[in-house]
Design a protein around this motif. Structure first.
Motif, short mmCIF file in Angstrom:
data_model
loop_
_atom_site.label_atom_id
_atom_site.label_comp_id
_atom_site.label_asym_id
_atom_site.label_seq_id
_atom_site.Cartn_x
_atom_site.Cartn_y
_atom_site.Cartn_z
N MET A 16 0.82 -1.24 -0.22
CA MET A 16 -0.20 0.06 -0.24
C MET A 16 0.81 1.36 0.12
N ILE A 17 1.92 1.23 0.88
CA ILE A 17 2.69 2.48 1.04
C ILE A 17 3.63 2.51 -0.35
N THR A 18 4.05 1.52 -0.81
CA THR A 18 4.76 1.73 -2.19
C THR A 18 3.74 2.23 -3.36
N VAL A 19 2.56 1.61 -3.38
CA VAL A 19 1.59 2.21 -4.37
C VAL A 19 1.32 3.47 -4.30
N SER A 20 1.08 4.01 -2.80
CA SER A 20 0.81 5.54 -2.78
C SER A 20 2.00 6.24 -3.15
N MET A 21 3.11 5.98 -3.15
CA MET A 21 4.28 6.53 -3.38
C MET A 21 4.49 6.56 -5.13
N ILE A 22 4.22 5.59 -5.56
CA ILE A 22 4.36 5.31 -7.20
C ILE A 22 3.07 6.41 -7.51
N SER A 23 1.87 6.21 -7.13
CA SER A 23 0.94 7.20 -7.84
C SER A 23 1.18 8.36 -7.67
N PHE A 24 1.60 8.56 -6.50
CA PHE A 24 2.02 10.19 -6.28
C PHE A 24 3.18 10.77 -7.43
N MET A 25 4.18 9.81 -7.43
CA MET A 25 5.31 10.21 -7.93
C MET A 25 4.88 10.23 -9.57
N LEU A 26 4.37 9.39 -9.74
CA LEU A 26 3.86 9.18 -11.37
C LEU A 26 3.14 10.59 -12.12
N LEU A 27 2.28 10.96 -11.27
CA LEU A 27 1.51 12.05 -11.70
C LEU A 27 2.33 13.47 -11.47
N ARG A 28 3.39 13.57 -10.68
CA ARG A 28 4.11 14.62 -10.43
C ARG A 28 4.96 14.76 -11.57
N VAL A 29 5.78 13.78 -11.79
CA VAL A 29 7.03 13.83 -12.58
C VAL A 29 6.57 13.67 -14.12
N SER A 30 5.34 13.22 -14.32
CA SER A 30 4.97 12.96 -15.77
C SER A 30 4.56 14.30 -16.51
N GLY A 31 4.52 15.54 -15.71
CA GLY A 31 4.29 16.68 -16.46
C GLY A 31 4.41 17.73 -15.23
N ASP A 32 4.52 18.99 -15.53
CA ASP A 32 4.39 20.00 -14.55
C ASP A 32 3.05 20.29 -14.22
N PRO A 33 2.56 20.14 -12.88
CA PRO A 33 1.08 20.13 -12.43
C PRO A 33 0.74 21.72 -12.72
N ALA A 34 1.99 22.64 -12.34
CA ALA A 34 1.78 23.88 -12.15
C ALA A 34 1.01 24.68 -13.65
N ILE A 35 1.73 24.10 -14.62
CA ILE A 35 1.65 24.50 -15.84
C ILE A 35 -0.10 24.09 -16.32
N SER A 36 -0.17 23.10 -16.02
CA SER A 36 -1.69 22.56 -16.37
C SER A 36 -2.74 22.95 -15.45
N LEU A 37 -2.31 23.26 -14.23
CA LEU A 37 -3.36 23.96 -13.55
C LEU A 37 -3.43 25.37 -13.63
N ALA A 38 -2.45 26.13 -14.24
CA ALA A 38 -2.83 27.37 -14.59
C ALA A 38 -3.57 27.59 -15.75
N GLY A 39 -3.45 26.80 -16.57
CA GLY A 39 -4.34 26.67 -17.69
C GLY A 39 -3.58 27.12 -19.02
N GLU A 40 -4.15 27.03 -20.28
CA GLU A 40 -3.32 27.35 -21.41
C GLU A 40 -3.25 28.78 -21.45
N GLY A 41 -2.10 29.25 -21.92
CA GLY A 41 -1.70 30.79 -22.08
C GLY A 41 -1.80 31.69 -20.94
N ALA A 42 -1.48 30.81 -19.73
CA ALA A 42 -1.07 31.36 -18.43
C ALA A 42 0.46 32.23 -18.60
N SER A 43 0.59 33.30 -18.23
CA SER A 43 1.72 33.80 -18.06
C SER A 43 2.69 33.21 -17.07
N SER A 44 4.07 33.38 -17.23
CA SER A 44 5.29 32.61 -16.39
C SER A 44 4.94 33.04 -14.89
#
Lengths: 305, 304
Positions: A16-44
């Motif tokens: 369970m602990i390992t899976v929680s780590m993987i699910s956390f890492m997987l989604l964090r490292v596979s893209g920059d969450p800040a960029i996708s959260l800010a939406g398209e066309g957001a300034s830096s």
């Protein structure tokens, strides 16, 4: 038995602990969450603001421990898209997915166990071949396509069943068939081979020689032994079905976890996606744990290994 | 590996007793195994479609022609031979897209299988050969992998990285190695315990030699069988991902994508959904029959 249970429990917790780590890492490292959260066309500057706001600028490991620490207390954070707590969202959607999963498993068992039994009692006859073709077809059929075909035939052509939504039991009929059929082959093959094996064993010959009636031999002496491995597989299949419900729920617009996951993925709502991955994994781990214990309870040989 | 000529023994009675070689027994089984032949034929047809796509298709699968939108297939009243399976919403020839789609399915099926094979075989071989701690760790990794919901994780990761054929192959390849690892681990354990491996070890062969030269050749059967089944699984997963819009991106003709694009119009024109679905079903069914058949004809005792 106690030692076995504790060992299994320890393993389940580490997984369970390992899976929680993987699910956390997987989604964090596979893209920059800040960029996708800010939406398209957001300034830096905006992206930077989001990054600080959500704490994405800190080391991953600290972010993980913070997230995990709160997750244990049942606080899975807030959705990044709708202003609602993730735990609340999960609670609302869980019922539909669980209902679908359990209905599908029941459907699969009701189809697989009698067919598997019949195939084992009369091997190499038409019923055996029918069972075999159902299982071969089930493995090759894309479940989402099967769902669409059901919609076209029963929903649109015959107009028997509603094609989307989750309000009444009628809404669950087609999703149950589409999802349950997918789990049928594995269970049926296991029932068939298990029955064949037990039917050929000594105690069945003794039972027949004693003059026991055939139904009694079949249900009390054969099925009971053959069903043991089926329990484990059924638990695993239920886990797979809950995980695979994303496609089926999307097709039938069932308002469950799978649908929530899909919607959240398409609007980059990371906290929700993470929580669902974690939740489904934990259910799977729990199911396999229960199956292990149940198996060991039924079959003492498993405990000692 | 096996000699093709028959082995002759002198029975001492002036009679020539002819024993078939294992290869001949296998060949005989192949010829009589219906599932193996049928599955092999089905896969071969799709392969031919993929290889000779430009000659069969007749149209460009990407060519849009809005004056020819939604032409019905040949079996309906309004069908024409110019577009035997009709056209889609963009006026693209459906048959051409179907034929070219076989390339995507096979490409993804085989590439994912190759990645999965490398990961799964290494893990399974290590666990089965060394046992003990290595076995424990690998079993743990397999358990963790199985606990993660594959479709959901694949969809989420592809969505975050951005969908493309390459990404889909990488993500699926890294997710479906579990069966390779499980089966190879069990088979390696069996072979590891055999006398000839012990003998080679006693003769001083290195670990790498033992693994690759002594054990691997005997794993070949299992690998090929798992590989065919994994190709089918990868193809189905790719179709599901593309269907959800998180897989191969338009306008590439992928069967899953075609179903997704036809979904909104399926109530009036079901052929948009049924045709690519049948193609998927056909290919995966062929793969599975072929794999199952292969297991039956190559196992020493045949189908039990």
């Amino acid at each position: 038995m106690l030692i076995y249970t504790l060992k299994r429990l320890g393993l389940a917790i580490i997984v369970m602990i390992t899976v929680s780590m993987i699910s956390f890492m997987l989604l964090r490292v596979s893209g920059d969450p800040a960029i996708s959260l800010a939406g398209e066309g957001a300034s830096s500057a905006e992206i930077e603001f989001v990054r600080e706001q959500y704490g994405f600028d800190r080391p991953l490991i600290i972010q993980y421990f913070e997230w995990a620490g709160r997750a244990i207390q049942g606080d899975l954070g807030n959705s990044a898209y709708v202003k609602q707590s993730v735990a609340q969202m999960l609670r609302e959607r869980m019922g539909v997915t669980m209902t679908l999963g359990i209905c599908s498993l029941t459907f699969a068992m009701l189809l697989a166990i009698p067919l598997g039994m019949l195939a084992a009692i009369r091997p190499n006859t038409w019923i055996d071949r029918l069972a075999l073709s159902i299982s071969v077809m089930g493995q090759a059929m894309p479940s989402f396509w099967f769902g669409l075909i059901l919609i076209i035939f029963f929903g649109v052509y015959l107009r028997w069943l509603p094609i989307s939504g989750s309000d009444t039991w009628k809404h669950f009929v087609m999703p149950t068939i589409a999802l349950g059929y997918y789990a049928t082959p594995a269970i049926m093959r296991l029932v068939r081979s298990g029955m064949l094996e037990v039917l050929a064993s000594d105690h069945i010959r003794t039972a027949r020689a004693k003059g026991l009636r055939w139904p009694k031999i079949l249900f009390k002496h054969t099925l009971r032994n053959a069903i043991i491995p089926v329990v484990a597989v059924a638990a695993v299949q239920l886990g797979f079905m809950l995980g695979g419900s994303i496609v089926i729920e999307a097709i039938f617009a069932l308002n469950g976890l799978g649908n929530l996951a899909w919607v959240s993925i398409s609007r980059s709502d990371l906290p929700v996606v993470q929580a669902i991955v974690l939740f489904l994994s934990i259910i799977y781990i729990f199911l396999t744990f229960m199956a292990d214990i149940f198996n060991a309870f039924l079959d003492p040989r498993i405990r000692s290994s | 590996m096996t000699p093709t000529q028959q082995q002759q023994f002198d029975s001492g009675l002036g009679l020539d007793v002819v024993f078939p070689t294992p290869g001949q027994i296998m060949g005989q089984r192949m010829k009589t195994h219906k599932g193996f032949i049928l599955g092999g034929l089905m896969v071969l047809i799709v392969f031919m479609m993929a290889i000779f796509a430009p000659y069969i298709a007749g149209h460009d699968p990407y060519q849009q022609d809005l004056s020819k939108r939604m032409i019905s297939p040949i079996w309906s009243e309004k069908g024409t031979w110019d577009h035997p399976l009709g056209t889609d919403n963009m006026g693209r020839d459906y048959f051409a897209r179907l034929v070219y789609g076989s390339r995507i399915s096979l490409l993804i099926g085989f590439s994912c299988m190759a990645i999965a094979a490398v990961i799964g075989i290494s893990l399974g071989l290590t666990a089965g050969y060394f046992g003990g701690l290595a076995d424990y760790i690998v079993s743990f990794i397999i358990t963790v992998r199985l606990a993660l919901p594959a479709v959901l994780v694949a969809v989420a990761v592809v969505a975050l990285i951005g969908g493309s054929t390459k990404v889909v192959i990488m993500v699926l390849g890294c997710l479906i190695w579990d069966r390779f690892a499980v089966i190879l681990r069990a088979t390696t354990q069996q072979i590891r315990a055999m006398d000839y491996v012990q003998a080679a070890q006693a003769a001083g062969c290195s670990v790498l030699w033992l693994m690759i030269r002594e054990i691997m050749p005997n794993l070949f059967n299992s690998i090929v069988i798992v590989a065919t089944l994994e190709i089918g699984r990868a193809i189905l997963l790719e179709a599901a991902l593309s269907f959800l819009g998180m897989g191969v991106q338009p306008p590439i003709p992928s069967w899953g994508l075609m179903i997704s694009e036809g979904k909104d119009l399926m109530l009036f024109d079901p052929y948009l959904v049924t045709i690519p679905g049948v193609a998927l079903f056909f290919l995966v069914l062929g793969m599975n029959l072929f794999g199952d058949g292969l297991r039956d004809v190559t196992s020493p005792e045949g189908r039990s």
